[in-house]
Design a protein around this motif. Structure first.
Motif, PDB file in Angstrom:
ATOM      1  N   ALA A 297       0.837  -1.213   0.000  1.00 30.85           N
ATOM      2  CA  ALA A 297       0.000   0.000   0.000  1.00 30.85           C
ATOM      3  C   ALA A 297       0.864   1.252   0.000  1.00 30.85           C
ATOM      4  CB  ALA A 297      -0.926  -0.011   1.217  1.00 30.85           C
ATOM      5  N   ARG A 298       2.006   1.166   0.673  1.00 35.72           N
ATOM      6  CA  ARG A 298       2.928   2.318   0.685  1.00 35.72           C
ATOM      7  C   ARG A 298       3.397   2.658  -0.719  1.00 35.72           C
ATOM      8  NH1 ARG A 298       7.802   1.176   4.377  1.00 35.72           N
ATOM      9  NH2 ARG A 298       8.607   2.831   3.057  1.00 35.72           N
ATOM     10  N   GLU A 299       3.734   1.613  -1.471  1.00 35.75           N
ATOM     11  CA  GLU A 299       4.181   1.844  -2.852  1.00 35.75           C
ATOM     12  C   GLU A 299       3.079   2.547  -3.637  1.00 35.75           C
ATOM     13  OE1 GLU A 299       7.124   1.579  -4.215  1.00 35.75           O
ATOM     14  OE2 GLU A 299       7.800   1.036  -2.199  1.00 35.75           O
ATOM     15  N   PHE A 300       1.851   2.092  -3.403  1.00 37.23           N
ATOM     16  CA  PHE A 300       0.713   2.684  -4.103  1.00 37.23           C
ATOM     17  C   PHE A 300       0.557   4.162  -3.714  1.00 37.23           C
ATOM     18  CE2 PHE A 300      -3.778   3.844  -4.198  1.00 37.23           C
ATOM     19  CZ  PHE A 300      -4.071   3.603  -5.534  1.00 37.23           C
ATOM     20  N   PHE A 301       0.634   4.446  -2.425  1.00 34.75           N
ATOM     21  CA  PHE A 301       0.489   5.832  -1.968  1.00 34.75           C
ATOM     22  C   PHE A 301       1.603   6.718  -2.532  1.00 34.75           C
ATOM     23  CE2 PHE A 301      -2.668   7.144   1.262  1.00 34.75           C
ATOM     24  CZ  PHE A 301      -3.444   6.005   1.258  1.00 34.75           C
ATOM     25  N   LYS A 302       2.814   6.163  -2.548  1.00 36.28           N
ATOM     26  CA  LYS A 302       3.948   6.937  -3.083  1.00 36.28           C
ATOM     27  C   LYS A 302       3.659   7.381  -4.509  1.00 36.28           C
ATOM     28  CE  LYS A 302       8.263   5.354  -2.504  1.00 36.28           C
ATOM     29  NZ  LYS A 302       9.347   4.364  -2.225  1.00 36.28           N
ATOM     30  N   SER A 303       3.130   6.435  -5.292  1.00 37.54           N
ATOM     31  CA  SER A 303       2.872   6.768  -6.696  1.00 37.54           C
ATOM     32  C   SER A 303       1.772   7.823  -6.795  1.00 37.54           C
ATOM     33  CB  SER A 303       2.497   5.510  -7.491  1.00 37.54           C
ATOM     34  OG  SER A 303       1.240   5.048  -7.072  1.00 37.54           O
ATOM     35  N   LYS A 304       0.802   7.757  -5.895  1.00 35.65           N
ATOM     36  CA  LYS A 304      -0.295   8.731  -5.930  1.00 35.65           C
ATOM     37  C   LYS A 304       0.194  10.126  -5.531  1.00 35.65           C
ATOM     38  CE  LYS A 304      -3.794   6.462  -7.346  1.00 35.65           C
ATOM     39  NZ  LYS A 304      -4.297   6.753  -8.695  1.00 35.65           N
ATOM     40  N   ILE A 305       1.010  10.187  -4.476  1.00 38.26           N
ATOM     41  CA  ILE A 305       1.525  11.499  -4.048  1.00 38.26           C
ATOM     42  C   ILE A 305       2.347  12.088  -5.191  1.00 38.26           C
ATOM     43  CG2 ILE A 305       3.007  12.725  -2.377  1.00 38.26           C
ATOM     44  CD1 ILE A 305       2.185  10.543  -0.301  1.00 38.26           C
ATOM     45  N   ALA A 306       3.146  11.234  -5.828  1.00 38.36           N
ATOM     46  CA  ALA A 306       4.003  11.706  -6.926  1.00 38.36           C
ATOM     47  C   ALA A 306       3.176  12.300  -8.063  1.00 38.36           C
ATOM     48  CB  ALA A 306       4.878  10.569  -7.427  1.00 38.36           C
ATOM     49  N   THR A 307       1.977  11.750  -8.298  1.00 35.37           N
ATOM     50  CA  THR A 307       1.172  12.299  -9.401  1.00 35.37           C
ATOM     51  C   THR A 307       0.475  13.604  -8.995  1.00 35.37           C
ATOM     52  OG1 THR A 307      -0.791  11.050  -8.803  1.00 35.37           O
ATOM     53  CG2 THR A 307       0.669  10.035 -10.444  1.00 35.37           C
ATOM     54  N   ARG A 308       0.371  13.843  -7.691  1.00 34.22           N
ATOM     55  CA  ARG A 308      -0.339  15.049  -7.262  1.00 34.22           C
ATOM     56  C   ARG A 308       0.595  16.257  -7.129  1.00 34.22           C
ATOM     57  NH1 ARG A 308      -4.182  13.414  -2.284  1.00 34.22           N
ATOM     58  NH2 ARG A 308      -4.869  15.574  -2.549  1.00 34.22           N
ATOM     59  N   VAL A 309       1.893  16.004  -7.046  1.00 29.76           N
ATOM     60  CA  VAL A 309       2.853  17.112  -6.868  1.00 29.76           C
ATOM     61  C   VAL A 309       3.733  17.195  -8.113  1.00 29.76           C
ATOM     62  CG1 VAL A 309       4.702  17.995  -5.387  1.00 29.76           C
ATOM     63  CG2 VAL A 309       2.825  16.678  -4.373  1.00 29.76           C
ATOM     64  N   ASN A 310       3.756  18.364  -8.739  1.00 27.19           N
ATOM     65  CA  ASN A 310       4.465  18.500 -10.019  1.00 27.19           C
ATOM     66  C   ASN A 310       5.980  18.349  -9.904  1.00 27.19           C
ATOM     67  OD1 ASN A 310       1.960  19.000 -11.057  1.00 27.19           O
ATOM     68  ND2 ASN A 310       2.216  21.232 -11.139  1.00 27.19           N
ATOM     69  N   ASP A 311       6.547  18.908  -8.839  1.00 24.88           N
ATOM     70  CA  ASP A 311       8.002  18.892  -8.697  1.00 24.88           C
ATOM     71  C   ASP A 311       8.430  17.571  -8.032  1.00 24.88           C
ATOM     72  OD1 ASP A 311      10.583  19.144  -7.786  1.00 24.88           O
ATOM     73  OD2 ASP A 311      10.315  21.150  -6.944  1.00 24.88           O
ATOM     74  N   PRO A 312       9.151  16.702  -8.754  1.00 25.44           N
ATOM     75  CA  PRO A 312       9.491  15.373  -8.208  1.00 25.44           C
ATOM     76  C   PRO A 312      10.334  15.447  -6.930  1.00 25.44           C
ATOM     77  CG  PRO A 312      10.088  15.534 -10.545  1.00 25.44           C
ATOM     78  CD  PRO A 312       9.649  16.886 -10.126  1.00 25.44           C
ATOM     79  N   GLU A 313      11.199  16.449  -6.851  1.00 23.76           N
ATOM     80  CA  GLU A 313      12.033  16.574  -5.647  1.00 23.76           C
ATOM     81  C   GLU A 313      11.186  16.914  -4.416  1.00 23.76           C
ATOM     82  OE1 GLU A 313      15.705  19.312  -4.945  1.00 23.76           O
ATOM     83  OE2 GLU A 313      15.714  18.552  -7.014  1.00 23.76           O
ATOM     84  N   LEU A 314      10.219  17.791  -4.649  1.00 20.12           N
ATOM     85  CA  LEU A 314       9.296  18.175  -3.582  1.00 20.12           C
ATOM     86  C   LEU A 314       8.406  16.983  -3.202  1.00 20.12           C
ATOM     87  CD1 LEU A 314       8.444  20.576  -1.913  1.00 20.12           C
ATOM     88  CD2 LEU A 314       6.972  21.325  -3.764  1.00 20.12           C
TER      89      LEU A 314
END
Ligand code: NA7
Length: 534
Positions: A297-314
């Motif tokens: 589930a963590r992997e899934f959440f990580k991918s979701k957060i990544a799609t919601r924030v434009n700057d990958p570093e942020l």
């Protein structure tokens, strides 16, 4: 029964939140003389104090309400899937009015001390207005998240800009229009408030110590057909929920993460994500019990957060490394998206901790951040803070602070040995914050009320947990917690957010076995409690 003229009554109830309101109702039904003492100027507890922008419940409104009165639950109309603070507060006020409870409540008054008078088997309760009340029972309806946690930052108390804690927000509201605002903390209160503050403020700087997982709320007006259907079987629905792990309808799935293929799991995660809310945690039965299951589930959440924030570093900085659920999962409305705005900045305190507040400047190891207003979304001294704030002394003058110095000990989270006739509503060792609070409050209030009725019917003078029963329960609470991912991070469930607080896992995991245990204890003549007669 005693009367109020000589200030000796049956029960003092501390707090006029949902627990205190219902406790007064139940004791009055028995014809007892009970009085609620409340520090605020009105009822509502959490919903009285937490008036920050965006404050809402994170359990669907249709479940976040009392069920003791069928008429009440049929009459009341919630307007949204997740009710606002204002609407929940109106509901609390409505209940008080509907059942005529206001005349049993004293507002604007704090309980400072409660001392047990052994020769009389009475409690002497001291208020901050100088008044003293003597009562046979004291019921701590003080709430689990009610003592704000103020960060120990040098210079904070001399800040030259307004400083607001989310847990004691000004009643008149705060207008951030055109201001540079700093928010310290990234728990639920920050996650709910920052999207609204970001809209208003000239700039918003969020100071993050630990990122949190958050899932969209997809809040919306309630569909009248859905409400009508649910109300047509409200009682039955409530009963079903008592059989669920968190005491709430999370559409619990009794399958393991590993019983299904990776594709099917991905589909299930997407489906839950699309529905939003805390129900994600019940997508599989081992998500909060098995670290490997949790990792998926963590992997899934990580991918979701990544799609919601434009700057990958942020985005990387906003992705937690802790298990999901270990800190309470947050439910948001456009939280991560704020970081795509030009006026919002994140300061990662792991890279550069706050050193001091210098007038209107937040000084970190590597930066100076000028603000016009500061918001402390820094949480609470959870579960024990409010109770231990009162000078409570039991048998032999034993103080609760001393007894709980190495962590709270309470039998079933309902009472603590050495403090006869003192009850805790949703105390440490009960499901409380790991459950739907409203039903858990009702279950406790009813248990306490039934106990008092039983004592009066059987001429029992006092009730007090037996120390060995209490020890065994505390041990059991921790044993159960150890089977889960919960103790695995610095959460307020463990008291880890408050400097100097002993780390002990406080809530009990599992509503159905807990309720069953409470019923068994009663059926066995209050097993594990010592009752005296006379
Ligand atoms: P939480 O969930 O306890 O969040 C408090 C936040 O404040 C959290 O991110 C903390 O970081 C942070 N914090 C606390 N002290 C400091 C200091 N000294 N410096 C920097 N950051 C700090 O409280 P909430 O009010 O958001 O939510 C409480 C519950 O209310 C929530 O779970 C819902 O049930 C409703 P940390 O994680 O400790 O590193």
């Amino acid at each position: 029964m005693s009367n109020q003229n000589n200030k000796s009554i049956d029960a003092v109830i501390v707090g006029a939140g949902f627990a205190g309101i219902y406790m007064l109702y139940k004791l009055r039904q028995q014809g007892l003389d009970a009085r609620v003492i409340e520090a605020g100027t009105g009822v509502g507890g959490t919903w009285y104090w937490n008036r920050y922008p965006g404050a809402r419940c994170d359990i669907p409104s249709m479940q976040y309400s009392y069920q003791f009165s069928e008429d009440l639950q049929q009459e009341w109309e919630w307007s949204e899937k997740y009710a606002t603070q204002g609407e929940i507060l109106s509901y609390a006020e409505h209940v008080v009015e509907r059942f005529g409870l206001a005349d049993g409540m004293t507002f604007n008054t704090r309980v400072e001390a409660s001392h047990y008078l052994e020769t009389e088997d009475q409690w002497r309760v001291e208020l901050d207005n100088g008044e003293t009340i003597q009562a046979r029972f004291v019921i701590m309806a003080t709430g689990c998240l009610s003592k704000p946690n103020f960060p120990n930052i040098p210079g904070l108390d001399q800040a030259t800009v307004p400083v607001h804690h989310t847990g004691s927000w000004p009643h008149e509201g705060v207008d951030f229009t055109g201001l540079r605002v700093g928010v310290i903390g990234t728990g639920s209160s920050a996650i709910q408030s920052t999207p609204i503050i970001a809209d208003q403020a000239k700039s918003l700087t969020v100071f993050q110590r630990t990122p949190n997982y958050s899932i969209p709320a997809y809040n919306e007006p309630l569909d009248p057909d859905y409400v009508a259907e649910l109300k047509s079987r409200y009682g039955e629905y409530r009963q079903e929920n008592w059989q669920r792990g968190f005491g709430a309808d999370f559409d619990d799935n009794d399958q393991s993460v590993f019983e299904v293929s990776a594709e099917e799991r991905q589909r299930a995660y997407e489906e839950r994500w699309a529905k939003g809310g805390l129900a994600f945690l019940a997508v599989y039965n081992d998500l909060v019990f098995d670290m490997k299951a949790n990792d998926t589930a963590r992997e899934f959440f990580k991918s979701k957060i990544a799609t919601r924030v434009n700057d990958p570093e942020l985005a990387e900085k906003l992705i937690p490394s802790t298990p999901i659920g270990c800190k309470r999962l947050c439910v948001d409305s456009d939280y991560y998206e704020i970081y795509n705005r030009d006026n919002v900045h994140l300061v990662d305190l792991n890279e550069s901790p706050i050193i001091r507040i210098d007038g209107g400047v937040v000084v970190t190891e590597s930066g100076h951040y000028e603000v016009d207003a500061l918001v402390l979304a820094t949480g609470f001294d959870a579960m024990t803070g409010a109770v231990m704030n009162i000078d409570i002394r039991g048998q032999g003058g034993l103080s609760l602070q001393e007894k709980w110095a190495a962590g709270p000990k309470a039998y079933l989270g309902l009472a603590t040995a050495g403090f006869p006739n003192l009850f805790l509503v949703t105390g440490p060792g009960s499901p409380s914050v790991l459950s739907n609070m409203l039903p858990s409050i009702e279950q406790h209030v009813e248990w306490i009320s039934d106990c008092i009725e039983y004592m009066n019917a059987n001429q029992h003078r006092t009730i007090d947990p037996e120390p060995n029963a209490e020890e065994a329960w505390v041990h059991h609470v921790n044993e159960v917690a150890e089977t889960s991912v919960y103790p695995g991070c610095n959460s307020w469930y463990l008291g880890a957010n408050v400097e100097g607080k002993t780390r002990v896992f406080m809530p009990y995991l599992g509503v159905p076995p807990y309720v069953e245990k409470c019923q068994e204890v009663v059926a066995a003549g209050y097993e594990g409690f010592a009752l005296t007669s006379g």
